[in-house]
Write a protein that holds these residues in place. Structure first.
Motif, mmCIF file in Angstrom:
data_model
loop_
_atom_site.group_PDB
_atom_site.id
_atom_site.type_symbol
_atom_site.label_atom_id
_atom_site.label_comp_id
_atom_site.label_asym_id
_atom_site.label_seq_id
_atom_site.Cartn_x
_atom_site.Cartn_y
_atom_site.Cartn_z
ATOM 1 N N THR A 281 0.850 -1.185 0.000
ATOM 2 C CA THR A 281 0.000 0.000 0.000
ATOM 3 C C THR A 281 0.887 1.236 0.000
ATOM 4 O O THR A 281 1.876 1.303 0.732
ATOM 5 N N ASN A 282 0.523 2.218 -0.814
ATOM 6 C CA ASN A 282 1.275 3.469 -0.903
ATOM 7 C C ASN A 282 0.391 4.613 -0.435
ATOM 8 O O ASN A 282 -0.764 4.743 -0.883
ATOM 9 N N LEU A 283 0.935 5.413 0.463
ATOM 10 C CA LEU A 283 0.226 6.578 0.967
ATOM 11 C C LEU A 283 0.748 7.842 0.296
ATOM 12 O O LEU A 283 1.941 7.951 -0.004
ATOM 13 N N ILE A 284 -0.158 8.778 0.068
ATOM 14 C CA ILE A 284 0.210 10.020 -0.607
ATOM 15 C C ILE A 284 1.189 10.812 0.252
ATOM 16 O O ILE A 284 1.039 10.929 1.473
ATOM 17 N N TYR A 285 2.188 11.342 -0.409
ATOM 18 C CA TYR A 285 3.233 12.178 0.168
ATOM 19 C C TYR A 285 2.602 13.380 0.866
ATOM 20 O O TYR A 285 1.860 14.157 0.254
ATOM 21 N N THR A 286 2.877 13.552 2.174
ATOM 22 C CA THR A 286 2.242 14.642 2.902
ATOM 23 C C THR A 286 3.098 15.031 4.106
ATOM 24 O O THR A 286 4.182 14.479 4.326
ATOM 25 N N ASP A 287 2.613 15.976 4.887
ATOM 26 C CA ASP A 287 3.261 16.386 6.136
ATOM 27 C C ASP A 287 3.631 15.160 6.969
ATOM 28 O O ASP A 287 2.869 14.196 7.058
ATOM 29 N N ALA A 288 4.804 15.201 7.586
ATOM 30 C CA ALA A 288 5.345 14.011 8.263
ATOM 31 C C ALA A 288 4.420 13.482 9.348
ATOM 32 O O ALA A 288 4.233 12.264 9.475
ATOM 33 N N LEU A 289 3.818 14.365 10.151
ATOM 34 C CA LEU A 289 2.922 13.901 11.207
ATOM 35 C C LEU A 289 1.671 13.272 10.615
ATOM 36 O O LEU A 289 1.202 12.223 11.079
ATOM 37 N N GLU A 290 1.123 13.889 9.570
ATOM 38 C CA GLU A 290 -0.057 13.325 8.919
ATOM 39 C C GLU A 290 0.269 11.978 8.285
ATOM 40 O O GLU A 290 -0.564 11.056 8.295
ATOM 41 N N ALA A 291 1.471 11.835 7.726
ATOM 42 C CA ALA A 291 1.872 10.565 7.126
ATOM 43 C C ALA A 291 1.933 9.462 8.168
ATOM 44 O O ALA A 291 1.520 8.317 7.913
ATOM 45 N N ALA A 292 2.447 9.777 9.352
ATOM 46 C CA ALA A 292 2.505 8.782 10.423
ATOM 47 C C ALA A 292 1.106 8.436 10.918
ATOM 48 O O ALA A 292 0.794 7.261 11.182
ATOM 49 N N ASP A 293 0.229 9.456 11.056
ATOM 50 C CA ASP A 293 -1.158 9.189 11.435
ATOM 51 C C ASP A 293 -1.823 8.261 10.422
ATOM 52 O O ASP A 293 -2.521 7.306 10.790
ATOM 53 N N ASP A 294 -1.637 8.554 9.136
ATOM 54 C CA ASP A 294 -2.222 7.721 8.091
ATOM 55 C C ASP A 294 -1.705 6.285 8.159
ATOM 56 O O ASP A 294 -2.454 5.321 7.954
ATOM 57 N N SER A 295 -0.419 6.137 8.430
ATOM 58 C CA SER A 295 0.169 4.790 8.503
ATOM 59 C C SER A 295 -0.428 3.995 9.654
ATOM 60 O O SER A 295 -0.714 2.796 9.521
ATOM 61 N N ALA A 296 -0.610 4.651 10.797
ATOM 62 C CA ALA A 296 -1.226 3.977 11.941
ATOM 63 C C ALA A 296 -2.656 3.565 11.617
ATOM 64 O O ALA A 296 -3.094 2.453 11.947
ATOM 65 N N ARG A 297 -3.400 4.453 10.956
ATOM 66 C CA ARG A 297 -4.776 4.130 10.580
ATOM 67 C C ARG A 297 -4.817 3.017 9.543
ATOM 68 O O ARG A 297 -5.710 2.153 9.557
ATOM 69 N N LEU A 298 -3.856 3.014 8.611
ATOM 70 C CA LEU A 298 -3.825 1.980 7.574
ATOM 71 C C LEU A 298 -3.699 0.598 8.202
ATOM 72 O O LEU A 298 -4.415 -0.346 7.826
ATOM 73 N N LYS A 299 -2.790 0.448 9.149
ATOM 74 C CA LYS A 299 -2.585 -0.858 9.773
ATOM 75 C C LYS A 299 -3.833 -1.295 10.544
ATOM 76 O O LYS A 299 -4.236 -2.474 10.493
ATOM 77 N N TYR A 300 -4.446 -0.371 11.235
ATOM 78 C CA TYR A 300 -5.675 -0.667 11.972
ATOM 79 C C TYR A 300 -6.773 -1.118 11.007
ATOM 80 O O TYR A 300 -7.434 -2.143 11.216
ATOM 81 N N ALA A 301 -6.962 -0.364 9.920
ATOM 82 C CA ALA A 301 -8.034 -0.655 8.977
ATOM 83 C C ALA A 301 -7.791 -1.951 8.218
ATOM 84 O O ALA A 301 -8.721 -2.735 7.991
ATOM 85 N N ALA A 302 -6.540 -2.200 7.808
ATOM 86 C CA ALA A 302 -6.240 -3.416 7.058
ATOM 87 C C ALA A 302 -6.555 -4.656 7.883
ATOM 88 O O ALA A 302 -7.110 -5.644 7.370
ATOM 89 N N LYS A 303 -6.225 -4.630 9.158
ATOM 90 C CA LYS A 303 -6.510 -5.774 10.021
ATOM 91 C C LYS A 303 -8.018 -5.992 10.175
ATOM 92 O O LYS A 303 -8.505 -7.133 10.189
ATOM 93 N N GLU A 304 -8.772 -4.892 10.259
ATOM 94 C CA GLU A 304 -10.213 -5.025 10.428
ATOM 95 C C GLU A 304 -10.882 -5.516 9.145
ATOM 96 O O GLU A 304 -11.775 -6.367 9.190
ATOM 97 N N VAL A 305 -10.470 -5.013 7.990
ATOM 98 C CA VAL A 305 -11.034 -5.485 6.725
ATOM 99 C C VAL A 305 -10.766 -6.976 6.558
ATOM 100 O O VAL A 305 -11.656 -7.753 6.183
ATOM 101 N N ALA A 306 -9.545 -7.393 6.832
ATOM 102 C CA ALA A 306 -9.209 -8.808 6.703
ATOM 103 C C ALA A 306 -10.062 -9.653 7.650
ATOM 104 O O ALA A 306 -10.573 -10.718 7.268
#
Length: 447
Positions: free
Chosen positions: A210-235
């Motif tokens: 999964t690739n996340l859009i290039y953005t502010d460093a804090l927002e990128a880390a927030d998105d990464s944390a949400r991605l892992k949470y969401a991927a586990k729930e979808v699975a």
């Protein structure tokens, strides 16, 4: 984070969406989320009624021990910042209302990322998001902001941990079709919950990137944390598991968390170059990453398993090296046709890394490089698996290196580093005390 306009605060678009949902009753519940040391999604489900008042005043209390345990939830008493002597007091999750997102899989529910503070309202040094914000403040004092793009890989597996797809062709649309309907659900869910750029199949059976859009460093880390949470729930909803274990199969590709980093000054790219080469700012950043890479590896590879990735000819790095657009290097410099695209890719992070600690440690090395103003050795070409200093060979070695680097500890916070290393060390101690099936099969009748 609230924007400032003409000396007054103005709510961001996500915050306005949250306020509308609370006012019109379309939101009945808010997930107040934070991250533990190893990046597990933690939080509380809060009724919408009364949420805003508490979010803007006291925050939401939880036991500080939740920031001081390891993978299986064992509390580590050797921490400096919280332990039995302190009584494991409460800390407070204070929602950053600008991080609001509707929760895609539970209608009428919102999700906000929180900062963690103590009762004196000072940031908790155990809060991974707070560690990243500390580094970003140090970077800003030098006149720079950072943008980050994140690549996260993981495996989609049967509930027993076995692959449910055998083919391993990366970028295969045929394999992607074979992973449906779960892959389509992932794409739609992550697209609604994060700044998703895209999803593709990777070089393992059922492995995706999964690739996340290039953005502010804090927002990128927030998105990464949400991605892992969401991927586990979808699975989970599809009767599968999404595993972010860095090396689940010895015979197949490992899973990484790559960071694409650029610096900006006054809204302009600081890695800009007119001659097709790295400028001084980029070279200083690269020099800092190379100098401190052995010491910061821990913060992107906190598990015993993460060190299985660092082997030659694996598309994962094995040595402290840098090059231009070369996937055998640990640090990959990418010079694009426009300065806005110029960036540095750090390739050492494992997929189970806490995105806040991974990003914070990488930027701490960049800060150290800018402050030292040294230049790296010349970029090498070709196959670099046989060049350079080896990356730490084990979690134990990585812990030792991380705790000896005073420069990085000063930037990240010495007590924060100590406690992260102590939590990681507990994993190494537990591993060393376990007698494996491999050992019994190899030595039981041969010794």
């Amino acid at each position: 984070m609230t924007q400032i306009i003409d000396g007054r605060s103005a709510a961001t678009a996500p915050e306005l969406e949250l306020l509308r949902g609370l006012e019109d009753g379309s939101l009945g519940e808010i997930e107040v989320a934070w991250s533990d040391a190893f990046g597990h999604a933690a939080g509380k489900r809060i009724p919408a009624r009364g949420f805003l008042e508490r979010a803007r005043s006291s925050g939401f209390a939880f036991c500080e021990a939740a920031l001081g345990w390891n993978t299986d939830g064992t509390v580590i008493d050797s921490l400096r910042l919280t332990n039995w002597d302190s009584g494991y007091p409460d800390v407070l999750a204070v929602p950053d209302l600008a991080t609001f997102r509707p929760l895609p899989w539970r209608p009428g529910v919102g999700h906000v990322v929180s900062d963690v503070v103590r009762h004196d309202r000072q940031p908790s040094p155990l809060d991974p998001r707070g560690v990243l914000k500390r580094v970003l403040a140090r970077l800003l004092a030098l006149g720079y902001t950072a943008k980050v793009g994140v690549e996260l890989e993981f495996y989609l597996l049967n509930p027993d941990g076995s692959p449910f797809q055998e083919d391993i062709h990366a970028y295969s649309l045929e394999n992607a079709n074979a992973l449906d309907p779960i892959l389509t659900d992932l794409h739609e869910t992550l697209g609604a919950f994060t700044r998703l750029e895209g999803i593709q199949t990777e070089y393992g059976p059922g492995q995706v990137e999964t690739n996340l859009i290039y953005t502010d460093a804090l927002e990128a880390a927030d998105d990464s944390a949400r991605l892992k949470y969401a991927a586990k729930e979808v699975a989970r909803r599809h009767g599968k598991i999404a595993s972010f274990m860095p090396k689940p199969f010895s015979e197949h590709s490992g899973s990484s968390a790559h960071l694409h980093i650029s610096l900006w000054r006054d809204g302009q790219p600081a890695f800009g170059s007119d001659d097709g080469n790295e400028n001084d700012v980029a070279l200083h950043a690269i020099a800092g990453l190379l100098e401190h890479l052995p010491s910061i590896t821990l913060f992107g590879a906190h598990s015993v398993n993460a060190y299985r990735r660092f082997v030659p000819d694996s598309f994962a790095p094995a040595t402290v090296t840098w090059s231009r657009d070369n996937r055998s290097a640990a640090v990959r410099s990418l010079i694009e046709s426009t300065p806005e695209g110029n960036r540095i890719e750090l390739r050492t992070g494992g997929s189970d890394a806490n995105p806040y600690w991974l990003t914070a440690s990488a930027l701490a090395a960049v800060v150290a490089g800018l402050e030292a103003a040294r230049r790296p050795p010349l970029a090498e070409g070709g196959n670099l698996y046989g060049s350079g200093t080896p990356l730490p060979e084990s979690l134990g070695v990585a812990v030792a290196l991380a705790t000896r680097n005073d420069t990085i500890a000063d930037i990240l916070g010495a007590a924060s580093v100590h406690d992260f290393a102590a939590i990681a060390s507990s994993e190494w101690i537990e591993y060393n005390g376990h007698v494996s099936d491999w050992e019994r099969q190899r030595y039981l009748t041969r010794s």
